[in-house]
Design a protein around this motif. Structure first.
Motif, PDB file in Angstrom:
ATOM      1  N   PHE A   1     -44.412 -39.996  10.044  1.00  0.00           N
ATOM      2  CA  PHE A   1     -43.903 -38.928  10.894  1.00  0.00           C
ATOM      3  C   PHE A   1     -45.018 -38.023  11.404  1.00  0.00           C
ATOM      4  CE2 PHE A   1     -40.263 -36.813  12.534  1.00  0.00           C
ATOM      5  CZ  PHE A   1     -40.507 -35.450  12.502  1.00  0.00           C
ATOM      6  N   SER A   2     -46.026 -37.804  10.583  1.00  0.00           N
ATOM      7  CA  SER A   2     -47.056 -36.829  10.924  1.00  0.00           C
ATOM      8  C   SER A   2     -47.868 -37.205  12.163  1.00  0.00           C
ATOM      9  CB  SER A   2     -47.987 -36.617   9.740  1.00  0.00           C
ATOM     10  OG  SER A   2     -48.625 -37.835   9.391  1.00  0.00           O
ATOM     11  N   ILE A   3     -47.912 -38.464  12.529  1.00  0.00           N
ATOM     12  CA  ILE A   3     -48.724 -38.865  13.677  1.00  0.00           C
ATOM     13  C   ILE A   3     -47.961 -38.768  14.993  1.00  0.00           C
ATOM     14  CG2 ILE A   3     -50.071 -40.420  12.217  1.00  0.00           C
ATOM     15  CD1 ILE A   3     -48.707 -42.777  13.595  1.00  0.00           C
ATOM     16  N   TYR A   4     -46.689 -38.472  14.903  1.00  0.00           N
ATOM     17  CA  TYR A   4     -45.857 -38.388  16.102  1.00  0.00           C
ATOM     18  C   TYR A   4     -45.808 -36.969  16.652  1.00  0.00           C
ATOM     19  CZ  TYR A   4     -43.949 -43.071  15.366  1.00  0.00           C
ATOM     20  OH  TYR A   4     -43.796 -44.428  15.234  1.00  0.00           O
ATOM     21  N   SER A   5     -45.825 -36.873  17.953  1.00  0.00           N
ATOM     22  CA  SER A   5     -45.415 -35.638  18.610  1.00  0.00           C
ATOM     23  C   SER A   5     -43.894 -35.680  18.717  1.00  0.00           C
ATOM     24  CB  SER A   5     -46.036 -35.532  20.006  1.00  0.00           C
ATOM     25  OG  SER A   5     -47.439 -35.463  19.925  1.00  0.00           O
TER      26      SER A   5
ATOM     27  N   SER B   1     -48.585 -33.680  17.210  1.00  0.00           N
ATOM     28  CA  SER B   1     -49.059 -33.972  15.855  1.00  0.00           C
ATOM     29  C   SER B   1     -50.114 -32.946  15.457  1.00  0.00           C
ATOM     30  CB  SER B   1     -49.626 -35.384  15.780  1.00  0.00           C
ATOM     31  OG  SER B   1     -50.649 -35.567  16.742  1.00  0.00           O
ATOM     32  N   ALA B   2     -50.853 -32.467  16.432  1.00  0.00           N
ATOM     33  CA  ALA B   2     -51.814 -31.382  16.229  1.00  0.00           C
ATOM     34  C   ALA B   2     -51.987 -30.684  17.569  1.00  0.00           C
ATOM     35  CB  ALA B   2     -53.148 -31.917  15.729  1.00  0.00           C
TER      36      ALA B   2
ATOM     37  N   ARG C   1     -42.371 -27.865  12.383  1.00  0.00           N
ATOM     38  CA  ARG C   1     -42.250 -29.156  11.704  1.00  0.00           C
ATOM     39  C   ARG C   1     -42.692 -29.039  10.255  1.00  0.00           C
ATOM     40  NH1 ARG C   1     -45.575 -33.247  15.100  1.00  0.00           N
ATOM     41  NH2 ARG C   1     -44.951 -34.688  13.423  1.00  0.00           N
ATOM     42  N   ASP C   2     -42.098 -29.912   9.428  1.00  0.00           N
ATOM     43  CA  ASP C   2     -42.465 -30.043   8.027  1.00  0.00           C
ATOM     44  C   ASP C   2     -42.703 -31.533   7.811  1.00  0.00           C
ATOM     45  OD1 ASP C   2     -42.582 -30.353   5.273  1.00  0.00           O
ATOM     46  OD2 ASP C   2     -41.102 -28.786   4.884  1.00  0.00           O
ATOM     47  N   ASN C   3     -43.951 -31.947   7.882  1.00  0.00           N
ATOM     48  CA  ASN C   3     -44.253 -33.377   7.791  1.00  0.00           C
ATOM     49  C   ASN C   3     -43.896 -33.969   6.432  1.00  0.00           C
ATOM     50  OD1 ASN C   3     -45.179 -33.652  10.457  1.00  0.00           O
ATOM     51  ND2 ASN C   3     -47.255 -33.028   9.877  1.00  0.00           N
ATOM     52  N   ALA C   4     -43.982 -33.164   5.386  1.00  0.00           N
ATOM     53  CA  ALA C   4     -43.626 -33.661   4.051  1.00  0.00           C
ATOM     54  C   ALA C   4     -42.155 -34.058   4.004  1.00  0.00           C
ATOM     55  CB  ALA C   4     -43.932 -32.605   3.007  1.00  0.00           C
TER      56      ALA C   4
ATOM     57  N   LYS D   1     -40.571 -34.890   6.813  1.00  0.00           N
ATOM     58  CA  LYS D   1     -40.348 -35.689   8.031  1.00  0.00           C
ATOM     59  C   LYS D   1     -39.281 -35.038   8.914  1.00  0.00           C
ATOM     60  CE  LYS D   1     -41.846 -40.129   6.156  1.00  0.00           C
ATOM     61  NZ  LYS D   1     -41.544 -41.574   6.028  1.00  0.00           N
TER      62      LYS D   1
END
Length: 118
Positions: free
Chosen positions: A29-33, A53-54, A71-74, A76
């Motif tokens: 999930f973290s690599i997605y916008s 993503s950043a 967003r909360d990547n942990a 997802k």
């Protein structure tokens, strides 16, 4: 199998608030916008907000100062906090993810209905 599931929609009075959630699965999930779009009856789908993503977030002029995307990547999960809602915010809200400027590996959720009415 990749999947997005939205939740949090509903009926709210003008001036009220809702928080939408979009949970991703089957993906890093973290690599997605991630973007939120909306579509009202008789209107084209429009981009509401986007969180990369950043980098910097984006908001449509119509929601600036009222909506916040995070967003909360942990977990997802991407959230859309919607405050000071107006009847014109009524629409089906869709979560959409992609990678990079080409928005590769594009994926949409099923949508969640938001109705702002007294």
């Amino acid at each position: 199998q990749r999947q997005l599931v939205e939740s949090g929609g509903g009926l709210v009075q003008p001036g009220g608030s809702l928080r939408l959630s979009c949970v991703g699965s089957g993906m890093i999930f973290s690599i997605y916008s991630v973007a939120w779009h909306r579509q009202a009856p008789g209107h084209q789908r429009e981009l509401v907000a986007m969180i990369p993503s950043a980098g910097r977030t984006y908001y449509a002029d119509s929601v600036k100062g009222r909506f916040t995307i995070s967003r909360d990547n942990a977990k997802k999960t991407v959230y859309l906090q919607m405050n000071s809602l107006k009847p014109e915010d009524t629409a089906v809200y869709y979560c959409n993810v992609g990678i990079g400027s080409n928005w590769s590996e594009n994926l949409w959720g099923q949508g969640t209905q938001v109705t702002v009415s007294s």
